[in-house]
Enzyme design. Structure first.
Site, PDB file in Angstrom:
ATOM      1  N   THR A  24     -12.471 -36.223   1.464  1.00 12.47           N
ATOM      2  CA  THR A  24     -12.704 -34.876   1.972  1.00 12.47           C
ATOM      3  C   THR A  24     -11.445 -34.060   1.747  1.00 12.47           C
ATOM      4  OG1 THR A  24     -13.587 -33.658   3.868  1.00 12.47           O
ATOM      5  CG2 THR A  24     -11.844 -35.219   4.317  1.00 12.47           C
ATOM      6  N   THR A  25     -11.509 -32.780   2.044  1.00 13.12           N
ATOM      7  CA  THR A  25     -10.306 -31.945   2.095  1.00 13.12           C
ATOM      8  C   THR A  25     -10.391 -31.062   3.325  1.00 13.12           C
ATOM      9  OG1 THR A  25     -10.120 -31.880  -0.327  1.00 13.12           O
ATOM     10  CG2 THR A  25      -8.884 -30.223   0.927  1.00 13.12           C
TER      11      THR A  25
END
Length: 211
Positions: A24-25
């Protein structure tokens, strides 16, 4: 955000927990008049398969605070529920919301032992705060932070664009660009941006944000 596949008896599969790392970011920035949090919307199996394209990874946990989640889905959801309950219980008993310092310490305790690396950001009487948390129980405050598999690219954008004197609008643009840049290079991130803006007036969440 990563889904961990279990074995037939409910325990982690052979090497699945080791293979399905955080994907994810997430980013959070402090501004002069509030804070912003942003995250991509993809849930993947170790970055190799997209399990869901419409996951909200930013959740409100306090009248003027939210968390951005990186890590395993089930533990992340449990973390959000418990932290939200702790903040609500404190407010009910004391008649006032937790300070961000108290909330961050509670969040660190709740996160201990869980396979998650959240960011917590919010506003109180002392101004805006951004905290990095992890499953070891650590709580680190900073002016901005990034997490997840796309964090290296996100930090590159934040290092260039962060301004300590910025407004929440400008910070929102910087956060969105950081997540979008990471999504271009990190196969486990993508499918748009969720953005949360927190001020003394409360919290607003925008899905599908573009810089």
């Amino acid at each position: 955000m990563t889904y961990h596949q279990a074995g037939p008896d409910g325990a982690p599969g052979r090497d699945e927990t080791a293979q399905y790392q955080t994907g994810t970011t997430i980013v959070a920035l402090r501004a002069t008049d509030g804070v912003v949090l942003a995250a991509d919307r993809k849930m993947s199996l170790g970055g190799r398969f997209t399990a869901n394209k419409d996951v909200r990874k930013v959740e409100q946990v306090h009248p003027t605070a939210a968390v951005a989640i990186s890590g395993s889905v089930g533990p992340a959801q449990a973390f959000v529920r418990r932290l939200r309950a702790e903040a609500s219980l404190y407010d009910s008993r004391r008649g006032d919301p937790m300070s961000l310092t108290a909330l961050s310490r509670t969040a660190g305790s709740v996160a201990r032992g869980l396979p998650i690396s959240p960011l917590l950001a919010g506003v109180d009487d002392e101004g805006g705060h951004v905290y990095e948390l992890d499953g070891g129980g650590s709580v680190l405050e900073d002016r901005y932070a990034a997490g997840g598999s796309g964090m290296q690219v996100a930090y590159g954008v934040l290092e260039r664009q962060f301004d300590p004197d910025t407004t929440v609008d400008a910070a929102a643009d910087a956060a969105t660009r950081a997540v979008e840049a990471a999504s271009e290079r990190d196969t486990a991130s993508g499918n748009g941006v969720t953005l949360a803006t927190v001020t003394h007036d409360g919290l607003t969440v925008e899905d599908g944000r573009a810089a």
